[in-house]
Design a protein around this motif. Structure first.
Motif, PDB file in Angstrom:
ATOM      1  N   ARG A   1       0.700  -0.919   0.247  1.00  9.25           N
ATOM      2  CA  ARG A   1       0.118   0.092  -0.150  1.00  9.25           C
ATOM      3  C   ARG A   1       0.770   1.079  -0.089  1.00  9.25           C
ATOM      4  N   ILE A   2       1.826   1.137   0.889  1.00 16.37           N
ATOM      5  CA  ILE A   2       2.870   2.469   0.843  1.00 16.37           C
ATOM      6  C   ILE A   2       3.456   2.568  -0.427  1.00 16.37           C
ATOM      7  N   ILE A   3       4.005   1.761  -1.143  1.00 14.17           N
ATOM      8  CA  ILE A   3       4.720   1.586  -2.436  1.00 14.17           C
ATOM      9  C   ILE A   3       3.854   2.165  -3.259  1.00 14.17           C
ATOM     10  N   GLU A   4       2.418   1.895  -3.370  1.00 11.58           N
ATOM     11  CA  GLU A   4       1.575   2.177  -4.180  1.00 11.58           C
ATOM     12  C   GLU A   4       1.225   3.658  -4.340  1.00 11.58           C
ATOM     13  N   THR A   5       1.076   4.170  -2.978  1.00 12.46           N
ATOM     14  CA  THR A   5       0.598   5.463  -2.957  1.00 12.46           C
ATOM     15  C   THR A   5       1.567   6.583  -3.140  1.00 12.46           C
ATOM     16  N   ILE A   6       2.943   6.171  -2.819  1.00 10.67           N
ATOM     17  CA  ILE A   6       4.154   7.112  -3.354  1.00 10.67           C
ATOM     18  C   ILE A   6       4.315   7.098  -4.733  1.00 10.67           C
ATOM     19  N   ASP A  19       6.669   1.910  10.310  1.00  4.08           N
ATOM     20  CA  ASP A  19       6.993   1.987   8.944  1.00  4.08           C
ATOM     21  C   ASP A  19       8.039   2.977   8.487  1.00  4.08           C
ATOM     22  N   MET A  20       8.116   4.351   9.065  1.00  2.00           N
ATOM     23  CA  MET A  20       8.905   5.264   8.671  1.00  2.00           C
ATOM     24  C   MET A  20      10.185   4.854   9.440  1.00  2.00           C
ATOM     25  N   ALA A  21       9.964   4.459  10.711  1.00  2.00           N
ATOM     26  CA  ALA A  21      11.258   4.319  11.430  1.00  2.00           C
ATOM     27  C   ALA A  21      12.096   3.418  10.870  1.00  2.00           C
ATOM     28  N   SER A  22      11.822   2.216  10.121  1.00  2.00           N
ATOM     29  CA  SER A  22      12.748   1.373   9.781  1.00  2.00           C
ATOM     30  C   SER A  22      13.397   1.824   8.564  1.00  2.00           C
ATOM     31  N   VAL A  23      13.238   2.972   7.901  1.00  2.00           N
ATOM     32  CA  VAL A  23      13.844   3.500   6.841  1.00  2.00           C
ATOM     33  C   VAL A  23      14.206   4.790   7.139  1.00  2.00           C
ATOM     34  N   LYS A  24      14.234   5.334   8.211  1.00  2.00           N
ATOM     35  CA  LYS A  24      14.725   6.687   8.711  1.00  2.00           C
ATOM     36  C   LYS A  24      15.785   7.295   7.987  1.00  2.00           C
ATOM     37  N   ARG A  54      10.806   5.870  -7.736  1.00  2.00           N
ATOM     38  CA  ARG A  54      10.675   4.674  -7.410  1.00  2.00           C
ATOM     39  C   ARG A  54      11.888   4.060  -6.469  1.00  2.00           C
ATOM     40  N   HIS A  55      12.815   5.114  -6.465  1.00  2.00           N
ATOM     41  CA  HIS A  55      14.007   4.771  -5.604  1.00  2.00           C
ATOM     42  C   HIS A  55      13.274   5.113  -4.101  1.00  2.00           C
ATOM     43  N   VAL A  56      12.522   5.954  -3.914  1.00  2.00           N
ATOM     44  CA  VAL A  56      11.906   6.413  -2.238  1.00  2.00           C
ATOM     45  C   VAL A  56      11.040   5.071  -2.139  1.00  2.00           C
ATOM     46  N   ALA A  57      10.308   4.567  -3.170  1.00  2.00           N
ATOM     47  CA  ALA A  57       9.113   3.692  -2.864  1.00  2.00           C
ATOM     48  C   ALA A  57      10.032   2.241  -2.535  1.00  2.00           C
ATOM     49  N   ALA A  58      10.995   2.179  -3.079  1.00  2.00           N
ATOM     50  CA  ALA A  58      11.895   0.833  -2.962  1.00  2.00           C
ATOM     51  C   ALA A  58      12.358   0.499  -1.427  1.00  2.00           C
ATOM     52  N   LEU A  59      12.508   1.583  -0.651  1.00  2.00           N
ATOM     53  CA  LEU A  59      12.809   1.637   0.504  1.00  2.00           C
ATOM     54  C   LEU A  59      11.709   0.821   1.594  1.00  2.00           C
ATOM     55  N   PHE A  60      10.501   0.749   0.972  1.00  2.00           N
ATOM     56  CA  PHE A  60       9.503   0.252   1.806  1.00  2.00           C
ATOM     57  C   PHE A  60       9.229  -1.249   1.148  1.00  2.00           C
ATOM     58  N   ASP A  61       9.810  -1.800   0.301  1.00  2.00           N
ATOM     59  CA  ASP A  61       9.857  -3.202  -0.348  1.00  2.00           C
ATOM     60  C   ASP A  61      10.212  -4.137   0.660  1.00  2.00           C
ATOM     61  N   THR A  62       9.919  -4.852   1.577  1.00  2.00           N
ATOM     62  CA  THR A  62       9.967  -5.507   2.704  1.00  2.00           C
ATOM     63  C   THR A  62      10.844  -6.578   2.127  1.00  2.00           C
ATOM     64  N   SER A  63      10.843  -7.368   0.597  1.00  2.00           N
ATOM     65  CA  SER A  63      11.632  -8.240   0.268  1.00  2.00           C
ATOM     66  C   SER A  63      12.998  -7.804   0.113  1.00  2.00           C
TER      67      SER A  63
END
Length: 67
Positions: A1-6, A19-24, A54-63
């Motif tokens: 969902r986060i990736i899609e909205t970004i 969610d944000m803390a893990s990629v701060k 896409r680079h920002v969204a990739a930060l939230f790709d848990t895989s």
């Protein structure tokens, strides 16, 4: 969902603060470059940041997360 909205809306709001803390650290680098603004409950891409969405969204790709 986060990736899609970004990618689709240029912003994301987080229901879980973790969610944000893990990629701060990585988000701070984008923010220092003027590509995103970090808000209390989410992030927003700046006009200069749109080409990097896409680079920002990739930060939230848990895989791909390296924690």
């Amino acid at each position: 969902r986060i990736i899609e909205t970004i990618l689709c809306q240029g912003r994301a709001e987080f229901s879980d603060p973790q969610d944000m803390a893990s990629v701060k650290d990585a988000l701070d680098k984008f923010a220092c470059a003027g590509l995103v603004t970090c808000e209390e409950k989410g992030i927003r891409l700046t006009d200069d940041g749109l080409p990097y969405s896409r680079h920002v969204a990739a930060l939230f790709d848990t895989s791909q997360m390296r924690i």
